[in-house]
Design a protein around this motif. Structure first.
Motif, PDB file in Angstrom:
ATOM      1  N   VAL A  33       0.842  -1.203   0.000  1.00 32.00           N
ATOM      2  CA  VAL A  33       0.000   0.000   0.000  1.00 32.00           C
ATOM      3  C   VAL A  33       0.864   1.234   0.000  1.00 32.00           C
ATOM      4  O   VAL A  33       2.006   1.217   0.425  1.00 32.00           O
ATOM      5  N   ALA A  34       0.300   2.307  -0.503  1.00 27.81           N
ATOM      6  CA  ALA A  34       0.951   3.621  -0.453  1.00 27.81           C
ATOM      7  C   ALA A  34      -0.111   4.650  -0.153  1.00 27.81           C
ATOM      8  O   ALA A  34      -1.140   4.722  -0.822  1.00 27.81           O
ATOM      9  N   ARG A  35       0.119   5.379   0.922  1.00 24.96           N
ATOM     10  CA  ARG A  35      -0.877   6.350   1.323  1.00 24.96           C
ATOM     11  C   ARG A  35      -0.919   7.498   0.324  1.00 24.96           C
ATOM     12  O   ARG A  35       0.112   8.070  -0.016  1.00 24.96           O
ATOM     13  N   PRO A  36      -2.117   7.905  -0.202  1.00 27.64           N
ATOM     14  CA  PRO A  36      -2.210   9.027  -1.137  1.00 27.64           C
ATOM     15  C   PRO A  36      -1.926  10.344  -0.446  1.00 27.64           C
ATOM     16  O   PRO A  36      -2.380  10.587   0.666  1.00 27.64           O
ATOM     17  N   ALA A  37      -1.160  11.183  -1.123  1.00 33.36           N
ATOM     18  CA  ALA A  37      -0.846  12.507  -0.571  1.00 33.36           C
ATOM     19  C   ALA A  37      -2.064  13.419  -0.709  1.00 33.36           C
ATOM     20  O   ALA A  37      -2.885  13.265  -1.615  1.00 33.36           O
ATOM     21  N   ALA A 292      11.796   3.784   4.661  1.00 29.71           N
ATOM     22  CA  ALA A 292      11.260   2.810   5.607  1.00 29.71           C
ATOM     23  C   ALA A 292      11.154   1.436   4.968  1.00 29.71           C
ATOM     24  O   ALA A 292      11.488   0.410   5.576  1.00 29.71           O
ATOM     25  N   VAL A 293      10.712   1.405   3.706  1.00 30.82           N
ATOM     26  CA  VAL A 293      10.588   0.117   3.010  1.00 30.82           C
ATOM     27  C   VAL A 293      11.969  -0.457   2.713  1.00 30.82           C
ATOM     28  O   VAL A 293      12.195  -1.670   2.835  1.00 30.82           O
ATOM     29  N   GLU A 294      12.906   0.405   2.323  1.00 27.89           N
ATOM     30  CA  GLU A 294      14.255  -0.077   2.044  1.00 27.89           C
ATOM     31  C   GLU A 294      14.895  -0.676   3.294  1.00 27.89           C
ATOM     32  O   GLU A 294      15.631  -1.671   3.226  1.00 27.89           O
ATOM     33  N   GLN A 295      14.632  -0.064   4.435  1.00 24.00           N
ATOM     34  CA  GLN A 295      15.153  -0.622   5.687  1.00 24.00           C
ATOM     35  C   GLN A 295      14.555  -1.999   5.952  1.00 24.00           C
ATOM     36  O   GLN A 295      15.261  -2.933   6.358  1.00 24.00           O
ATOM     37  N   ALA A 296      13.248  -2.127   5.717  1.00 25.14           N
ATOM     38  CA  ALA A 296      12.598  -3.428   5.902  1.00 25.14           C
ATOM     39  C   ALA A 296      13.193  -4.468   4.955  1.00 25.14           C
ATOM     40  O   ALA A 296      13.390  -5.629   5.325  1.00 25.14           O
ATOM     41  N   ILE A 297      13.484  -4.044   3.695  1.00 21.86           N
ATOM     42  CA  ILE A 297      14.087  -4.963   2.728  1.00 21.86           C
ATOM     43  C   ILE A 297      15.451  -5.434   3.218  1.00 21.86           C
ATOM     44  O   ILE A 297      15.786  -6.619   3.143  1.00 21.86           O
ATOM     45  N   ARG A 495      -6.078   2.858   8.582  1.00 25.56           N
ATOM     46  CA  ARG A 495      -5.616   4.125   9.165  1.00 25.56           C
ATOM     47  C   ARG A 495      -4.608   4.803   8.252  1.00 25.56           C
ATOM     48  O   ARG A 495      -4.604   6.026   8.096  1.00 25.56           O
ATOM     49  N   TYR A 496      -3.738   3.956   7.639  1.00 24.32           N
ATOM     50  CA  TYR A 496      -2.748   4.523   6.724  1.00 24.32           C
ATOM     51  C   TYR A 496      -3.426   5.167   5.503  1.00 24.32           C
ATOM     52  O   TYR A 496      -3.010   6.227   5.028  1.00 24.32           O
ATOM     53  N   ASP A 497      -4.480   4.537   5.026  1.00 29.73           N
ATOM     54  CA  ASP A 497      -5.179   5.054   3.852  1.00 29.73           C
ATOM     55  C   ASP A 497      -5.772   6.438   4.093  1.00 29.73           C
ATOM     56  O   ASP A 497      -5.908   7.230   3.166  1.00 29.73           O
ATOM     57  N   VAL A 498      -6.135   6.715   5.338  1.00 30.45           N
ATOM     58  CA  VAL A 498      -6.737   8.025   5.635  1.00 30.45           C
ATOM     59  C   VAL A 498      -5.733   8.983   6.257  1.00 30.45           C
ATOM     60  O   VAL A 498      -6.117  10.033   6.784  1.00 30.45           O
ATOM     61  N   GLY A 499      -4.467   8.597   6.230  1.00 29.61           N
ATOM     62  CA  GLY A 499      -3.438   9.515   6.693  1.00 29.61           C
ATOM     63  C   GLY A 499      -3.220   9.532   8.180  1.00 29.61           C
ATOM     64  O   GLY A 499      -2.551  10.444   8.689  1.00 29.61           O
ATOM     65  N   ARG A 500      -3.727   8.528   8.913  1.00 32.09           N
ATOM     66  CA  ARG A 500      -3.570   8.519  10.366  1.00 32.09           C
ATOM     67  C   ARG A 500      -2.476   7.553  10.830  1.00 32.09           C
ATOM     68  O   ARG A 500      -2.311   7.328  12.019  1.00 32.09           O
ATOM     69  N   PHE A 504       5.698   2.725   7.978  1.00 37.38           N
ATOM     70  CA  PHE A 504       6.487   1.967   8.938  1.00 37.38           C
ATOM     71  C   PHE A 504       5.576   1.186   9.882  1.00 37.38           C
ATOM     72  O   PHE A 504       5.865   0.032  10.231  1.00 37.38           O
ATOM     73  N   ASP A 505       4.453   1.789  10.296  1.00 39.05           N
ATOM     74  CA  ASP A 505       3.508   1.096  11.164  1.00 39.05           C
ATOM     75  C   ASP A 505       2.875  -0.099  10.452  1.00 39.05           C
ATOM     76  O   ASP A 505       2.653  -1.153  11.057  1.00 39.05           O
ATOM     77  N   VAL A 506       2.597   0.040   9.176  1.00 39.41           N
ATOM     78  CA  VAL A 506       2.029  -1.065   8.412  1.00 39.41           C
ATOM     79  C   VAL A 506       3.028  -2.226   8.331  1.00 39.41           C
ATOM     80  O   VAL A 506       2.676  -3.396   8.511  1.00 39.41           O
TER      81      VAL A 506
END
Length: 550
Positions: A33-37, A292-297, A495-500, A504-506
């Motif tokens: 997922v990617a949260r929309p700006a 954050a994703v690169e760190q997880a990778i 929550r991520y989808d609505v910007g809350r 990293f939390d996901v």
């Protein structure tokens, strides 16, 4: 020594087959997922809708054959079921092979002691010749003698300590005489033959020390007990080695599933990065989300490397344990069976009853106790004085010809009988008394060891029952933990989808779900190990799998 090492290798992650349906429901929601700006870029590139689109399955346990998992690594793995691994261990394990040879040795020694009952055949022959010149002045002289002594006998040892025998003697003697009558008739020579055949029956038996088969055949009894002990030790060693194989086999299965999950997690993170990077490139997401994703990778790549190392190490340990070939191309083993657990409780009283009867360690101690009983009987017998009785009787023939001598023999014209007894007693018997005292002390020590082993066995059975009960509870608790992990992950993505929330939390929720899945399968594998330990404690391990140490 057959030995399979346990390893965590950054956590042995594997999902049991029973959670597949639950994991499938979670898979539809666990997507990159990617949260929309809030403010889209003026010239957005075509990217996936972060809130929709095809789902990527979460890294969960599956029914993927372990050989396929190995093939993805570019290695060749030898597939083994659990029973095949156990049978291979029985055939090739060096420690077990030594215990089998020890049984063969004990069997040969027991056979050797049986020779005490073998009949003994004896035969002797001796020839003696003597010649001497006549001495002047003596009118009658024996100047020569030819003596032939032959005998054959058969002795049968009695298990009570005595013996019964029969013997036939056939001596022959020819004597030469020189006769000097002086002026009357001068000198002359003559010969005389003598045959003395004899048939003798004999019986000998101890009346005090050494009387009875318990003492007279003590060596044979010891050998039989030693053979039984060797067989018990062989079976006990087999169960020890098989228990190690079972533990190692499940750990190898864990290592494969752990690697599969970690590879899936890594692939999921890489796809996540593609989505996020596309958003970053058009300015819809900040660079920190991609970091954050690169760190997880990076973390998951390390976990995959550790999982591959653990898999190779467990495979090599397994090959060493099973006596299989090891070479640069023969490294990996594939545990074909998947762990399963019924979660059924054990009957403590029934398990304890079977353990007190069939536990291999107790069986070894009890066989040693039988040796103590034999040693005590022999030591107490040594306190007695020696009183041995013997008797021999039979006809005797005598004549100047063989026919005449045998005629007298068969007609019992001459008969002899001899009886006697011998008595010996140690004054003080210090050595014998010390031996009895030492043997009694050793017997008491053995009884204390057996009692202590029985108490420890009771404690061990109770602990196993409690452990299995806890594993049963863990199965329920960890299953709920997986379900809650799925719900929490879905909620975090919402929550991520609505910007809350943040990406990293996901990712953290994904890791939490995988941790829950690992704990569930750990509970199941602990239950399986506990059940196999119950079979070991009760001595039923080989029976469970239809195996025998030979």
């Amino acid at each position: 020594m057959l030995r399979w090492n346990k390893t965590s290798a950054a956590g042995l992650a594997l999902m049991w087959l029973g959670t597949l349906c639950m994991a499938t429901r979670a898979a539809a929601d666990d997507v990159p997922v990617a949260r929309p700006a809030p403010t889209p870029a003026p010239t957005p590139a075509p990217v996936a809708n972060p809130g929709s689109g095809p789902a990527e399955a979460a890294p969960v346990a599956s029914t993927t054959p372990t050989t396929e998992i190995a093939a993805k690594l570019g290695v060749k793995a030898r597939a083994l079921t659990l029973v095949e691994a156990l049978r291979t261990a029985l055939e090739t394990n060096a420690t077990l092979a030594q215990s089998v040879v020890e049984v063969d040795i004990a069997h040969a020694q027991a056979m050797a002691t049986g020779g005490a009952d073998d009949m003994i055949l004896t035969a002797n022959a001796r020839y003696t010749r003597r010649r001497s010149d006549p001495v002047a002045g003596s009118p009658f002289q024996n100047t020569g003698n030819d003596q032939v002594d032959t005998d054959v006998g058969l002795v049968k040892p009695l298990r009570s300590g005595g013996s019964l025998g029969i013997k036939f003697d056939l001596p022959f003697s020819r004597q030469q005489f020189f006769i000097d009558t002086g002026a009357l008739s001068g000198t002359s020579e003559s010969t005389s033959d003598s045959w003395e055949p004899a048939l003798t029956l004999s019986f000998a038996h101890p009346l005090l020390r050494g009387r009875g088969s318990a003492v007279a055949r003590a060596a044979e009894r010891r050998a039989r007990v030693a053979l039984s002990s060797a067989e018990v030790r062989r079976d006990a060693q087999a169960m020890i080695e098989l228990q190690k194989v079972i533990d190692g086999y499940w750990e190898l299965a864990f290592a494969y599933r752990d690697l599969e999950i970690r590879q899936g997690a890594l692939e999921l993170a890489r796809k996540q990065l593609e989505v996020v990077q596309a958003q970053v490139d058009v300015g819809r997401l900040p660079r920190v989300d991609a970091l954050a994703v690169e760190q997880a990778i990076a973390e998951r790549e390390e976990a995959v490397v550790l999982g591959e190392i653990a898999l190779a190490d467990l495979s090599l340990t397994g090959r060493e344990a099973l006596g299989l070939e090891i070479s640069p191309t023969e490294i990996y083993l594939a545990a074909v069976d998947l762990p399963a657990a019924s979660g059924d409780p054990i009957d403590v009283e029934d398990t304890l009853r079977r353990a007190l009867v069939g536990n291999p360690a107790l069986a070894i101690l009890r066989s040693s106790e039988k040796l103590d009983d034999i040693d005590l009987e022999v030591a107490q017998d040594a306190l007695r004085p020696t009183l041995d009785f013997n008797v021999a009787a039979g006809p005797l023939g005598r004549g100047d010809s063989m026919g005449d001598a045998f005629d007298r023999l068969v007609k019992f014209k001459t008969f002899t009988i001899t009886a006697g007894a011998s008595f010996t007693m140690l004054l003080g018997a210090t050595a014998a008394e010390g031996s009895v005292a030492a043997t009694r002390a050793s017997a008491r020590l053995r009884k204390l060891q057996i009692a202590d082993a029985e108490r420890l066995l009771v404690s061990q059975v109770v602990r196993l029952a409690n452990s299995l009960r806890a594993s049963r509870q863990r199965l329920d608790v960890t299953a709920r933990g997986v379900a809650l992990g799925v719900e929490n992950l879905n909620a975090e993505k919402a929550r991520y989808d609505v910007g809350r929330s943040t990406l990293f939390d996901v990712l953290a929720r994904q890791d939490a779900l995988r941790g829950a899945q690992i704990r569930e399968v750990r509970a199941r594998i602990d239950y399986l190990k506990g059940r196999s330990m119950v079979d070991y404690v009760t001595g039923d391990l080989m029976t469970r799998y239809g195996l025998a140490a030979r």
